[in-house]
Design an enzyme around this catalytic site. Structure first.
Site, PDB file in Angstrom:
ATOM      1  N   SER A 277       0.830  -1.224   0.000  1.00 51.25           N
ATOM      2  CA  SER A 277       0.000   0.000   0.000  1.00 51.25           C
ATOM      3  C   SER A 277       0.857   1.263   0.000  1.00 51.25           C
ATOM      4  O   SER A 277       0.531   2.241  -0.694  1.00 51.25           O
ATOM      5  CB  SER A 277      -0.968  -0.001   1.183  1.00 51.25           C
ATOM      6  OG  SER A 277      -0.287  -0.241   2.390  1.00 51.25           O
ATOM      7  N   HIS A 307      -1.937  -8.869   2.183  1.00 56.70           N
ATOM      8  CA  HIS A 307      -1.608  -7.586   2.834  1.00 56.70           C
ATOM      9  C   HIS A 307      -2.742  -7.248   3.808  1.00 56.70           C
ATOM     10  O   HIS A 307      -3.021  -8.007   4.727  1.00 56.70           O
ATOM     11  CB  HIS A 307      -1.394  -6.546   1.729  1.00 56.70           C
ATOM     12  CG  HIS A 307      -0.813  -5.236   2.174  1.00 56.70           C
ATOM     13  ND1 HIS A 307      -0.150  -5.063   3.351  1.00 56.70           N
ATOM     14  CD2 HIS A 307      -0.815  -4.006   1.571  1.00 56.70           C
ATOM     15  CE1 HIS A 307       0.248  -3.801   3.458  1.00 56.70           C
ATOM     16  NE2 HIS A 307      -0.157  -3.132   2.393  1.00 56.70           N
ATOM     17  N   HIS A 353       5.866 -12.540   7.791  1.00 51.18           N
ATOM     18  CA  HIS A 353       6.047 -11.156   7.331  1.00 51.18           C
ATOM     19  C   HIS A 353       7.228 -11.091   6.375  1.00 51.18           C
ATOM     20  O   HIS A 353       8.180 -11.857   6.503  1.00 51.18           O
ATOM     21  CB  HIS A 353       6.295 -10.210   8.522  1.00 51.18           C
ATOM     22  CG  HIS A 353       6.044  -8.784   8.164  1.00 51.18           C
ATOM     23  ND1 HIS A 353       7.003  -7.975   7.626  1.00 51.18           N
ATOM     24  CD2 HIS A 353       4.913  -8.042   8.239  1.00 51.18           C
ATOM     25  CE1 HIS A 353       6.483  -6.787   7.397  1.00 51.18           C
ATOM     26  NE2 HIS A 353       5.216  -6.792   7.755  1.00 51.18           N
ATOM     27  N   ARG A 362       3.162  -4.364  16.834  1.00 49.06           N
ATOM     28  CA  ARG A 362       1.774  -3.910  16.677  1.00 49.06           C
ATOM     29  C   ARG A 362       0.828  -4.992  17.216  1.00 49.06           C
ATOM     30  O   ARG A 362      -0.238  -4.696  17.737  1.00 49.06           O
ATOM     31  CB  ARG A 362       1.476  -3.607  15.200  1.00 49.06           C
ATOM     32  CG  ARG A 362       2.372  -2.519  14.608  1.00 49.06           C
ATOM     33  CD  ARG A 362       2.183  -2.387  13.103  1.00 49.06           C
ATOM     34  NE  ARG A 362       2.514  -3.607  12.400  1.00 49.06           N
ATOM     35  CZ  ARG A 362       2.326  -3.811  11.107  1.00 49.06           C
ATOM     36  NH1 ARG A 362       1.795  -2.838  10.367  1.00 49.06           N
ATOM     37  NH2 ARG A 362       2.672  -4.937  10.522  1.00 49.06           N
ATOM     38  N   ASP A 408      -2.184  -8.207  11.802  1.00 49.21           N
ATOM     39  CA  ASP A 408      -3.543  -8.634  11.436  1.00 49.21           C
ATOM     40  C   ASP A 408      -4.038  -9.814  12.260  1.00 49.21           C
ATOM     41  O   ASP A 408      -5.223 -10.131  12.245  1.00 49.21           O
ATOM     42  CB  ASP A 408      -3.580  -9.001   9.940  1.00 49.21           C
ATOM     43  CG  ASP A 408      -3.218  -7.820   9.078  1.00 49.21           C
ATOM     44  OD1 ASP A 408      -3.793  -6.742   9.301  1.00 49.21           O
ATOM     45  OD2 ASP A 408      -2.350  -7.957   8.209  1.00 49.21           O
TER      46      ASP A 408
HETATM   47  N1  CMX Z   1       1.492 -19.624   6.310  1.00 47.40           N
HETATM   48  C1  CMX Z   1       1.953 -20.544   5.425  1.00 47.40           C
HETATM   49  N2  CMX Z   1       3.006 -20.332   4.615  1.00 47.40           N
HETATM   50  C2  CMX Z   1       3.630 -19.159   4.740  1.00 47.40           C
HETATM   51  C3  CMX Z   1       3.248 -18.183   5.663  1.00 47.40           C
HETATM   52  C4  CMX Z   1       2.113 -18.451   6.458  1.00 47.40           C
HETATM   53  N3  CMX Z   1       1.636 -17.562   7.341  1.00 47.40           N
HETATM   54  N4  CMX Z   1       4.064 -17.117   5.550  1.00 47.40           N
HETATM   55  C5  CMX Z   1       4.925 -17.413   4.565  1.00 47.40           C
HETATM   56  N5  CMX Z   1       4.677 -18.648   4.084  1.00 47.40           N
HETATM   57  C6  CMX Z   1       5.323 -19.317   2.961  1.00 47.40           C
HETATM   58  C7  CMX Z   1       5.248 -18.435   1.735  1.00 47.40           C
HETATM   59  O1  CMX Z   1       3.984 -18.555   1.103  1.00 47.40           O
HETATM   60  C8  CMX Z   1       6.396 -18.932   0.924  1.00 47.40           C
HETATM   61  O2  CMX Z   1       6.006 -20.131   0.329  1.00 47.40           O
HETATM   62  P1  CMX Z   1       6.476 -20.488  -1.185  1.00 47.40           P
HETATM   63  O3  CMX Z   1       7.951 -20.649  -1.088  1.00 47.40           O
HETATM   64  O4  CMX Z   1       5.743 -21.739  -1.484  1.00 47.40           O
HETATM   65  O5  CMX Z   1       6.078 -19.352  -2.042  1.00 47.40           O
HETATM   66  C9  CMX Z   1       7.437 -19.278   2.007  1.00 47.40           C
HETATM   67  O6  CMX Z   1       6.697 -19.436   3.232  1.00 47.40           O
HETATM   68  C10 CMX Z   1       8.453 -18.192   2.205  1.00 47.40           C
HETATM   69  O7  CMX Z   1       7.777 -16.957   2.451  1.00 47.40           O
HETATM   70  P2  CMX Z   1       8.444 -15.810   3.331  1.00 47.40           P
HETATM   71  O8  CMX Z   1       9.673 -15.373   2.624  1.00 47.40           O
HETATM   72  O9  CMX Z   1       8.569 -16.234   4.742  1.00 47.40           O
HETATM   73  O10 CMX Z   1       7.292 -14.718   3.307  1.00 47.40           O
HETATM   74  P3  CMX Z   1       7.000 -13.644   2.149  1.00 47.40           P
HETATM   75  O11 CMX Z   1       7.863 -12.470   2.389  1.00 47.40           O
HETATM   76  O12 CMX Z   1       7.039 -14.260   0.806  1.00 47.40           O
HETATM   77  O13 CMX Z   1       5.477 -13.283   2.453  1.00 47.40           O
HETATM   78  C11 CMX Z   1       3.612 -12.704   3.792  1.00 47.40           C
HETATM   79  C12 CMX Z   1       5.106 -12.487   3.549  1.00 47.40           C
HETATM   80  C13 CMX Z   1       3.157 -11.766   4.877  1.00 47.40           C
HETATM   81  C14 CMX Z   1       2.865 -12.400   2.488  1.00 47.40           C
HETATM   82  C15 CMX Z   1       3.399 -14.185   4.211  1.00 47.40           C
HETATM   83  O14 CMX Z   1       4.039 -14.406   5.452  1.00 47.40           O
HETATM   84  C16 CMX Z   1       1.940 -14.570   4.311  1.00 47.40           C
HETATM   85  O15 CMX Z   1       1.339 -14.942   3.310  1.00 47.40           O
HETATM   86  N6  CMX Z   1       1.336 -14.465   5.551  1.00 47.40           N
HETATM   87  C17 CMX Z   1      -0.076 -14.734   5.713  1.00 47.40           C
HETATM   88  C18 CMX Z   1      -0.875 -13.537   5.235  1.00 47.40           C
HETATM   89  C19 CMX Z   1      -0.720 -12.360   6.167  1.00 47.40           C
HETATM   90  O16 CMX Z   1      -0.836 -12.499   7.385  1.00 47.40           O
HETATM   91  N7  CMX Z   1      -0.488 -11.183   5.598  1.00 47.40           N
HETATM   92  C20 CMX Z   1      -0.438  -9.946   6.376  1.00 47.40           C
HETATM   93  C21 CMX Z   1       0.950  -9.327   6.471  1.00 47.40           C
HETATM   94  C22 CMX Z   1       0.893  -8.009   7.208  1.00 47.40           C
HETATM   95  C23 CMX Z   1       0.197  -6.972   6.365  1.00 47.40           C
HETATM   96  O17 CMX Z   1       0.715  -6.598   5.310  1.00 47.40           O
HETATM   97  O18 CMX Z   1      -0.901  -6.537   6.734  1.00 47.40           O
END
Ligand code: CMX
Length: 471
Positions: A277, A307, A353, A362, A408
């Site tokens: 964002s 996000h 994250h 937070r 979140d």
């Molecule tokens: N559950 C399951 N798998 C997860 C995970 C979770 N909570 N968080 C990361 N992973 C996975 C990723 O999908 C990725 O898998 P692939 O290799 O198959 O693609 C792997 O672990 C490595 O990811 P990462 O480097 O640890 O995390 P990213 O930087 O790629 O992604 C985020 C960050 C937040 C998108 C991810 O942790 C996620 O999807 N979390 C759940 C959604 C969420 O809570 N989002 C809110 C974030 C805060 C915000 O912006 O508001």
């Protein structure tokens, strides 16, 4: 042209506002009740020195190498690549966010509070993000009054919200309404009139304040239309931003909910510049799209499930767990539910994250709020129980780099407790707060004359050639 009366100035439609700097300066005094400078007056004093600072830094060190980029980073969402300038906050992987160098607990200590409250006023945080200075209580009070006075929406924006089907996601309605406020943009009109580039930040400022002021009425209208009877309370001119937002949602006499809104709007505001964002708002702004168009773009990014929409996903995920298991949930039940989620190829919402590698401060701020106001609430207890189990399971799963909860993971439960149970609405509140974090940088960008953003891309073939690889 005769000077309009002080207060009346803000009610003149942006399209009719005089564009000369002296008048914009004049507007900056409109809500000053004391001898203290207003926010705009401070910026007029601060920005020339900031511009010189950046010039000096670039002149002395402009060709210094600040990092290197690997091929994996190009394919990996550009994690860790240094290439953005963001003044309001910096995110440390271990420690979490600092707003202008200050942690969340410090912010809770030093920012002015609402009457009888202990949580910081988000108006004060906006001031801090923009200027680097902690405002006085008087300055924040005057700023709150300015926001309340600028809150009214044009009729066509009300009509657009009222004509949106209740089935249209609240975030889509939010984005439509913010985009439609473009009709009010002093920035766009100034650009069309050929205003000197150096003065554009003044119009960016006016639009940003108008936009922030109008968000509670937009957010309130969407909520009341989609989930309630469509009736909307009125803004109170002498109350703070969070009080008015709470009132518009339907919480007229709930001091605790107002306190929650103050905390919520403060901590969700800014998380440095690279998140979707913030980066989107900044990127679109670099094309000199107005604050309205730029924020709307950022909100569309916030609406994504990875996000901001994660707050909705978390609640749905927890309620689904309760539905499946019943009210007596054991740690073993949670462990199984987590594995079911992961084995289905889904993410565990609210965990992980892109930058953080520890529990999000937070999350902790919200947990402390819950411990104070709702320690025995069953959903809070469940969230705490998940906090014990999920990091262990995610670590065993071995994929995510960060097994800890993010912001979140906690917000929805607090809203549920106070009766705001419609989780598809939650990201709208995140969006109101995010405006307070990304618009300061929009204004600073225009003051610094930041250029249109345009990083380099290559095709896979071209990258292969670059790194000396043949398929
Ligand atoms: N559950 C399951 N798998 C997860 C995970 C979770 N909570 N968080 C990361 N992973 C996975 C990723 O999908 C990725 O898998 P692939 O290799 O198959 O693609 C792997 O672990 C490595 O990811 P990462 O480097 O640890 O995390 P990213 O930087 O790629 O992604 C985020 C960050 C937040 C998108 C991810 O942790 C996620 O999807 N979390 C759940 C959604 C969420 O809570 N989002 C809110 C974030 C805060 C915000 O912006 O508001």
């Amino acid at each position: 042209m005769p000077a309009p009366s002080r207060i009346a100035f803000s009610f003149i439609r942006a399209s009719q506002r005089p564009l000369a700097t002296s008048y914009v300066k004049f507007a900056a005094r409109a809500y000053s009740t004391a001898k203290e400078p207003t926010l705009k007056e401070r910026l007029i004093e601060i920005f020339p020195a900031e511009i010189e600072k950046v010039k000096a830094l670039r002149k002395a060190k402009g060709s210094t190498v600040i990092g290197e980029v690997t091929l994996d980073q190009a394919y990996g969402g550009m994690r860790g690549i240094k290439g953005l300038v963001w003044e309001g906050s910096v995110l440390d992987a271990e420690e979490g966010i600092r707003f202008r160098g200050k942690t969340i607990p410090e912010i809770q200590q030093i920012l002015p509070k609402g009457p009888g409250g202990t949580e910081p006023l988000p108006e004060g945080l906006f001031w801090l993000l923009l200027t680097g200075e902690v405002p006085t209580e008087g300055q924040v009070k005057a700023f709150s009054a300015e926001l309340a006075a600028r809150a009214e929406l044009p009729q066509h924006v009300k009509d657009l919200i009222d004509h949106s089907p209740a089935t249209l996601h609240p975030m889509a309605q939010f984005s439509i309404a913010v985009t439609a406020l473009e009709s009010e943009s002093a920035f766009t009109k100034a650009y069309e009139k050929g205003v000197n580039k150096k003065e554009l930040w003044l119009y960016a400022y006016e639009d940003s304040i108008d936009l922030i002021a109008k968000l509670p009425l937009i957010a309130g209208r969407i909520y009341r239309n989609v989930f309630k009877d469509g009736k909307l309370a009125e803004i109170e001119a002498d109350k703070d931003y969070s009080y008015n937002l709470a009132k518009l949602l339907g919480y007229s006499n709930n001091d605790e909910f107002v306190e929650l809104m103050r905390l919520y709007l403060t901590i969700h505001s800014d998380h440095e510049g690279g998140n979707v964002s913030a980066h989107t708002t900044h990127l679109v702004g670099s094309a000199l799209s107005s604050p309205y168009l730029s924020l709307a773009a950022g909100l569309n990014g916030l609406a994504g499930p990875l996000h901001g929409r994660a707050n909705q996903e978390v609640l749905e995920w927890i309620l689904e767990m309760k539905n499946k298991i019943g009210s007596n949930v054991t740690n073993e039940d949670i462990e199984k539910y987590l594995w079911d989620t992961l084995n289905a190829g889904r993410v565990v919402p609210g965990y992980g994250h892109a930058v953080l590698r520890k529990t999000d401060p937070r999350y902790m701020a919200q947990r402390e709020f819950a411990q104070k106001y709702l320690p025995d609430y069953d959903l809070f207890k469940l969230v705490s129980q998940i906090y014990e189990v999920a990091p262990v399971v995610l670590t065993k799963h071995g994929k995510t780099k960060n097994p800890w909860p993010n912001v979140d993971s906690h917000s929805g439960v607090l809203l549920q407790y106070y009766g705001l149970t419609e989780e598809s609405y939650y990201t709208v509140l995140f969006g109101v707060s995010r405006a307070l974090g990304v618009l300061p940088q929009y204004i600073i960008d225009r003051a610094l004359g930041m250029p249109i953003e345009r990083p380099k891309s290559f095709s896979t073939e071209a990258y292969a050639k670059l790194v000396g690889y043949t398929f």
